[in-house]
Design a protein around this motif. Structure first.
Motif, PDB file in Angstrom:
ATOM      1  N   TYR A  83     -10.222  27.905 -14.749  1.00 19.21           N
ATOM      2  CA  TYR A  83      -9.290  28.472 -15.727  1.00 19.21           C
ATOM      3  C   TYR A  83      -8.006  28.962 -15.061  1.00 19.21           C
ATOM      4  CZ  TYR A  83     -13.318  28.826 -18.901  1.00 19.21           C
ATOM      5  OH  TYR A  83     -14.412  28.558 -19.683  1.00 19.21           O
ATOM      6  N   GLU A  85      -5.977  32.154 -15.819  1.00 15.86           N
ATOM      7  CA  GLU A  85      -6.365  33.374 -16.528  1.00 15.86           C
ATOM      8  C   GLU A  85      -5.267  34.429 -16.451  1.00 15.86           C
ATOM      9  OE1 GLU A  85     -10.613  34.502 -16.513  1.00 15.86           O
ATOM     10  OE2 GLU A  85      -9.895  36.330 -15.517  1.00 15.86           O
ATOM     11  N   TYR A 109      -8.530  39.936 -21.065  1.00 22.22           N
ATOM     12  CA  TYR A 109      -7.954  38.748 -20.445  1.00 22.22           C
ATOM     13  C   TYR A 109      -8.065  37.574 -21.401  1.00 22.22           C
ATOM     14  CZ  TYR A 109     -12.582  36.696 -19.570  1.00 22.22           C
ATOM     15  OH  TYR A 109     -13.835  36.156 -19.730  1.00 22.22           O
ATOM     16  N   GLY A 111      -8.153  33.241 -20.888  1.00 21.12           N
ATOM     17  CA  GLY A 111      -8.167  32.156 -19.922  1.00 21.12           C
ATOM     18  C   GLY A 111      -8.033  30.812 -20.615  1.00 21.12           C
ATOM     19  N   ASP A 137     -10.946  30.970 -23.195  1.00 16.09           N
ATOM     20  CA  ASP A 137     -11.949  31.987 -22.878  1.00 16.09           C
ATOM     21  C   ASP A 137     -11.304  33.357 -23.052  1.00 16.09           C
ATOM     22  OD1 ASP A 137     -14.112  33.451 -21.869  1.00 16.09           O
ATOM     23  OD2 ASP A 137     -13.493  33.163 -19.781  1.00 16.09           O
ATOM     24  N   SER A 162     -15.876  40.528 -14.914  1.00 14.81           N
ATOM     25  CA  SER A 162     -15.266  40.091 -16.169  1.00 14.81           C
ATOM     26  C   SER A 162     -16.348  39.457 -17.042  1.00 14.81           C
ATOM     27  CB  SER A 162     -14.124  39.103 -15.912  1.00 14.81           C
ATOM     28  OG  SER A 162     -14.568  37.941 -15.263  1.00 14.81           O
TER      29      SER A 162
END
Length: 199
Positions: A83, A85, A109, A111, A137, A162
Motif C-alpha cells: 500500500y 498509506e 490512516y 491506504g 484500506d 495499525s
C-alpha cells in the motif's frame, strides 16, 4: 514585562520546532479473520512530518507499507498486500530538557493498494479463483517512540500497531467464505531536519 518576555521566549522557541524527514523499518502483519495464516515480515518506509515542537502536534506521513499474511506451512498460500498509506495522527510530546524526548501518537490512516501477490502464482491476486481484494484500506494507528535531538538533526526510533476497520480481501474457497482486515505491528527508525527553531 522583561521577566515575562524572558520566560515566554524559550517556551515559544521550543513550541516552534517541528521536523520533517524519513523513516524505515519492518512490519509484522496478519490478516485478521482468516484461518490458517501466520504473520509475515515486510517493509515500511517513507516521509514523516511533525508540525510543531509543542506539547501537542500533528504528525502526517506518506508511507509504503507491506502487509498481508503467509501460509502456516510450506504449501499453504499466503497473501502480500502493498500500500501507499497516509496516516494523520495527533501526537503528544511532553516538554523535557536535554536531548531525549519521548512521544506517543494515534490517529486514522487511509491506504491505497498498489500491488498484491499470492504465493505460488505469477498473476494478480484477483486472478486467483475465490480471492477478491479491495483497493482501499481504512483504519487506525497508535504508537510511540523516542526522539534524539542533536540541534538541527533529529534521530528517532519507535513502534506502532495499525488495525484496519475495512475489509481488504474476501475469500470464497471450498464453499467457505471469509473476509480479512489488516493488522500490522511495525518497528522503525528515522532521521529528520528541524524546522522553525529548536524544540
Amino acid at each position: 514585562v522583561a521577566s515575562t518576555l524572558a520566560i515566554a521566549t524559550p517556551a515559544t522557541a521550543r513550541a516552534q520546532g517541528g521536523h520533517i524527514g524519513a523513516i524505515v523499518g519492518a512490519t509484522f502483519s496478519t490478516l485478521r479473520g482468516i484461518d490458517g495464516l501466520d504473520s509475515r515480515t515486510g517493509l515500511i518506509g517513507g516521509i514523516s512530518n511533525v508540525n510543531s515542537g509543542g506539547l501537542f502536534a500533528l504528525q502526517s506521513e506518506l508511507l509504503f507499507v507491506s502487509k498481508g499474511a503467509k501460509g502456516s506451512n510450506s504449501t499453504a498460500e499466503g497473501l502480500q498486500l502493498d500500500y501507499i498509506e497516509v496516516p494523520i495522527m495527533l501526537r503528544l510530546q511532553p516538554m523535557t530538557d536535554g536531548t531525549i524526548h519521548p512521544h506517543v501518537y494515534a490517529g486514522p490512516y487511509v491506504g491505497f493498494k498498489i500491488d498484491c501477490k499470492v504465493k505460488g502464482t505469477s498473476g494478480s491476486c484477483d486472478d486467483v479463483p475465490g480471492v477478491s481484494t479491495k483497493t482501499v484500506d481504512v483504519g487506525g494507528a497508535l504508537g510511540g517512540g523516542i526522539d534524539f535531538d542533536f540541534g538541527p538533526l533529529v534521530l528517532t526510533g519507535g513502534m506502532r500497531y495499525s488495525f484496519g476497520v475495512s475489509s481488504v480481501a474476501d475469500f470464497d474457497i471450498s464453499n467457505v467464505k471469509q473476509s480479512a482486515k489488516n493488522g500490522v505491528f511495525a518497528l522503525y527508525t528515522g532521521a529528520s531536519i528541524r524546522i522553525g527553531g529548536k524544540r
